[in-house]
Structure formats: C-alpha cells, structure tokens
Design a protein around this motif. Structure first.
Motif, mmCIF file in Angstrom:
data_model
loop_
_atom_site.group_PDB
_atom_site.id
_atom_site.type_symbol
_atom_site.label_atom_id
_atom_site.label_comp_id
_atom_site.label_asym_id
_atom_site.label_seq_id
_atom_site.Cartn_x
_atom_site.Cartn_y
_atom_site.Cartn_z
ATOM 1 N N THR A 9 -8.915 -7.105 13.344
ATOM 2 C CA THR A 9 -9.367 -7.529 12.048
ATOM 3 C C THR A 9 -8.424 -8.537 11.715
ATOM 4 O OG1 THR A 9 -7.906 -5.565 11.054
ATOM 5 C CG2 THR A 9 -10.163 -5.085 11.449
ATOM 6 N N LEU A 17 -0.967 -5.465 1.539
ATOM 7 C CA LEU A 17 -1.610 -4.534 2.422
ATOM 8 C C LEU A 17 -0.878 -3.035 1.940
ATOM 9 C CD1 LEU A 17 -1.287 -5.986 6.133
ATOM 10 C CD2 LEU A 17 -3.472 -5.805 4.628
ATOM 11 N N ARG A 18 -1.863 -2.157 1.960
ATOM 12 C CA ARG A 18 -1.510 -0.723 1.611
ATOM 13 C C ARG A 18 -0.899 -0.282 2.849
ATOM 14 N NH1 ARG A 18 -3.293 1.181 -3.273
ATOM 15 N NH2 ARG A 18 -1.694 3.131 -2.977
ATOM 16 N N GLN A 21 -3.736 0.566 5.455
ATOM 17 C CA GLN A 21 -4.322 -0.565 6.265
ATOM 18 C C GLN A 21 -3.451 -0.823 7.289
ATOM 19 O OE1 GLN A 21 -4.308 -2.940 2.411
ATOM 20 N NE2 GLN A 21 -6.307 -3.413 3.088
ATOM 21 N N THR A 30 -10.367 3.337 8.976
ATOM 22 C CA THR A 30 -9.291 2.129 8.971
ATOM 23 C C THR A 30 -8.794 2.073 10.372
ATOM 24 O OG1 THR A 30 -9.460 2.318 6.492
ATOM 25 C CG2 THR A 30 -7.813 0.875 7.437
#
Length: 79
Positions: A9, A17-18, A21, A30
């Motif tokens: 991705t 970004l969390r 992720q 995810t």
C-alpha cells in the motif's frame, strides 16, 4: 489457510500513521507495513529500537510517515 503475502500500500509523502496502520489489524483487514506484533513494536519503541511516537491528543498517538519509511528501509537493508 489465509493468504499471508503482504500487500503493498503506498504511503503518503507526509503525515502520520496510527499503530494499527503500522502493525496491521485483522479485524479491519488492515495489512501490516511491518510484520510484527503490536506488543513487540511498542517494546521496541520503548527500548529505542523503533521511532518514538507523537501525541496528537489525549488519546491519539501517531508516528511520522517518514520515520516509518526510514524504519522499513533500515529493516529491509538488514536482511
């Protein structure tokens, strides 16, 4: 058996970004950017092995995209 091939991705050039992720979240499908368990990643952050997060709010923590890109590049170079 589930397909464990990571999907690529594209990361945005800047931003944050969390954790879900970065290490993935099977509940939301995810895929992980770094195939490591959540606890292992957080222990690596605590020890200084991985980049430190930034607090965006009282209950919101995120990592800079560039820090994660650099980490992925360093991990890939070590293999």
């Amino acid at each position: 058996m589930a397909n464990t091939t990571p999907t690529t991705t594209p990361l945005p050039p800047t931003g944050f970004l969390r954790l879900a992720q970065i290490v993935g979240n099977p509940k939301t499908n995810t895929p992980p950017l770094i195939p490591i368990a959540r606890t292992s990643f957080l222990n690596g952050v605590k020890s200084g092995k991985y980049p430190k997060p930034i607090k965006l709010g009282l209950r919101t923590t995120a990592w800079k995209v560039q820090d994660i890109k650099d980490l992925i590049e360093n991990i890939g170079g070590a293999a």
